[in-house]
Motif scaffolding. Sequence first.
Motif, short mmCIF file in Angstrom:
data_model
loop_
_atom_site.label_atom_id
_atom_site.label_comp_id
_atom_site.label_asym_id
_atom_site.label_seq_id
_atom_site.Cartn_x
_atom_site.Cartn_y
_atom_site.Cartn_z
N LEU A 142 28.68 18.32 15.84
CA LEU A 142 27.35 18.64 16.04
C LEU A 142 27.02 19.86 15.08
O LEU A 142 27.50 20.86 15.10
CB LEU A 142 26.95 19.07 17.37
N PHE B 109 28.94 22.76 16.36
CA PHE B 109 29.79 22.70 17.49
C PHE B 109 30.50 21.44 17.60
O PHE B 109 29.95 20.21 17.88
CB PHE B 109 29.14 22.94 19.03
N GLU C 291 28.60 34.10 18.40
CA GLU C 291 28.78 32.75 17.79
C GLU C 291 29.33 33.03 16.36
O GLU C 291 28.67 33.86 15.70
CB GLU C 291 28.06 31.63 17.99
N VAL D 145 24.19 22.37 14.46
CA VAL D 145 23.58 23.27 15.50
C VAL D 145 22.48 23.73 14.44
O VAL D 145 21.50 24.29 14.47
CB VAL D 145 24.25 23.74 16.33
N PRO E 147 11.68 22.60 20.17
CA PRO E 147 12.18 21.70 21.28
C PRO E 147 13.53 22.41 21.90
O PRO E 147 14.39 22.89 21.03
CB PRO E 147 12.22 20.62 20.85
N SER E 148 13.85 22.02 22.85
CA SER E 148 15.32 22.26 23.73
C SER E 148 16.23 21.71 22.90
O SER E 148 16.17 20.80 22.25
CB SER E 148 15.25 21.56 24.99
N GLY E 149 17.40 22.38 22.41
CA GLY E 149 18.47 21.85 21.72
C GLY E 149 18.01 22.09 20.16
O GLY E 149 19.09 21.37 19.43
N SER E 150 17.44 22.71 19.78
CA SER E 150 17.14 22.82 18.28
C SER E 150 17.89 23.91 17.70
O SER E 150 18.06 23.85 16.56
CB SER E 150 15.55 23.00 18.12
N GLY E 151 18.56 24.65 18.42
CA GLY E 151 19.44 25.69 17.70
C GLY E 151 18.77 27.04 18.01
O GLY E 151 19.45 27.97 17.22
N LYS E 152 17.93 27.30 18.71
CA LYS E 152 17.18 28.64 18.79
C LYS E 152 18.18 29.57 19.42
O LYS E 152 18.27 30.96 18.89
CB LYS E 152 16.03 28.66 19.79
N SER E 153 18.73 29.16 20.61
CA SER E 153 19.58 30.31 21.12
C SER E 153 20.86 30.58 20.32
O SER E 153 21.20 31.78 20.15
CB SER E 153 20.41 29.77 22.46
N THR E 154 21.29 29.33 19.49
CA THR E 154 22.52 29.65 18.71
C THR E 154 22.10 30.54 17.54
O THR E 154 22.95 31.39 17.06
CB THR E 154 23.10 28.33 18.20
P1 ADP Z 1 18.18 25.88 22.10
O1 ADP Z 1 18.23 27.02 22.46
O2 ADP Z 1 16.99 25.69 21.06
O3 ADP Z 1 17.70 24.96 23.29
P2 ADP Z 1 20.86 25.85 21.51
O4 ADP Z 1 20.98 26.84 20.34
O5 ADP Z 1 21.21 26.33 22.65
O6 ADP Z 1 19.35 25.21 21.73
O7 ADP Z 1 21.77 24.50 21.15
C1 ADP Z 1 21.63 23.62 20.20
C2 ADP Z 1 22.68 22.42 20.34
O8 ADP Z 1 23.84 23.02 20.18
C3 ADP Z 1 22.15 21.67 21.57
O9 ADP Z 1 22.52 20.33 21.20
C4 ADP Z 1 23.55 22.37 22.52
O10 ADP Z 1 23.91 21.28 23.47
C5 ADP Z 1 24.55 22.66 21.70
N1 ADP Z 1 25.24 23.69 22.17
C6 ADP Z 1 25.05 25.11 22.25
N2 ADP Z 1 26.09 25.66 22.55
C7 ADP Z 1 27.14 25.07 22.75
C8 ADP Z 1 28.69 25.24 22.98
N3 ADP Z 1 29.11 26.42 23.25
N4 ADP Z 1 29.40 23.97 22.77
C9 ADP Z 1 29.15 22.91 22.32
N5 ADP Z 1 27.53 22.60 22.20
C10 ADP Z 1 26.65 23.54 22.20
#
Ligand code: ADP
Length: 240
Positions: A14, A11, A51, A16, A35-42
């Motif tokens: 960053l 992103f 995405e 991810v 942990p939160s922010g590690s990229g799991k949802s992405t």
């Molecule tokens: P998790 O699910 O493990 O908490 P995410 O995959 O949601 O992590 O996010 C990974 C990183 O990408 C985080 O730093 C988050 O802030 C960033 N991020 C996620 N989605 C976006 C987006 N649409 N635009 C910019 N940064 C994003």
Amino acid sequence: MIELKGVSKNFGPLEVLRDVSLTVAAGEVVVVIGPSGSGKSTLLRTINGLETIRAGEITVDGISVHSSPHNLHKARQLTGMVFQQFNLFNHKNVIDNITMGPIHVQGMARTDAEAAARQLLQRVGLPEKASAFPSRLSGGQQQRVAIARALAMRPKVMLFDEPTSALDPEMIAEVLDVMKGLAGDGMTMIVVTHEMGFAREVADRVIFMDEGLIVEEAVPADFFTAPKNERTKLFLSKVL
Ligand code: ADP
Ligand code: MG
């Protein structure tokens, strides 16, 4: 069924996902923690094409998800996703929520779609809620409808992104039980969750992610009793 080869995602500046490779066999259940922010949802969102990716390749059931709009559309049909927030259409009742995709996206006849939806409601333990509106259901019930809605598209893969994180504690088990049932029926699943009991009991493999990397990957018995990586150990010491 699912293969990621050298997948990277940014992103802006960053990073991810960093060179992530992962293979999930048909019928396998993989739990992803970290942990939160590690990229799991992405990670999940790149698999179902919500995405884009910067580098690498993702295939689902042999279809290269990001190679063309046509393949993206096909891959989306193969992949059901369940989110933390249930994302039901609040102005539509349960049966309409479940049948919309099959009727409008897949062109299924309404009578067939409704018959299938009623079977799915049975499967998620809500046969009596067909004509209820989401606002009249508990969080756990709404999430089970969301699972039924995803299943109505007859996906080959189900992706769950923290499906119980928004639920009151007493409703978590009813959702996890539906997921266990699905796993038992042989569904290929990737589940992001903080429910370590579910991971131990249901996962074939547990993956630990940190800062966009798959740091550790093991069968649950090894993962929870003998983690190898220091970051995994630190994370487990906080959550177990
Ligand atoms: P998790 O699910 O493990 O908490 P995410 O995959 O949601 O992590 O996010 C990974 C990183 O990408 C985080 O730093 C988050 O802030 C960033 N991020 C996620 N989605 C976006 C987006 N649409 N635009 C910019 N940064 C994003
Ligand atoms: Mg997330």
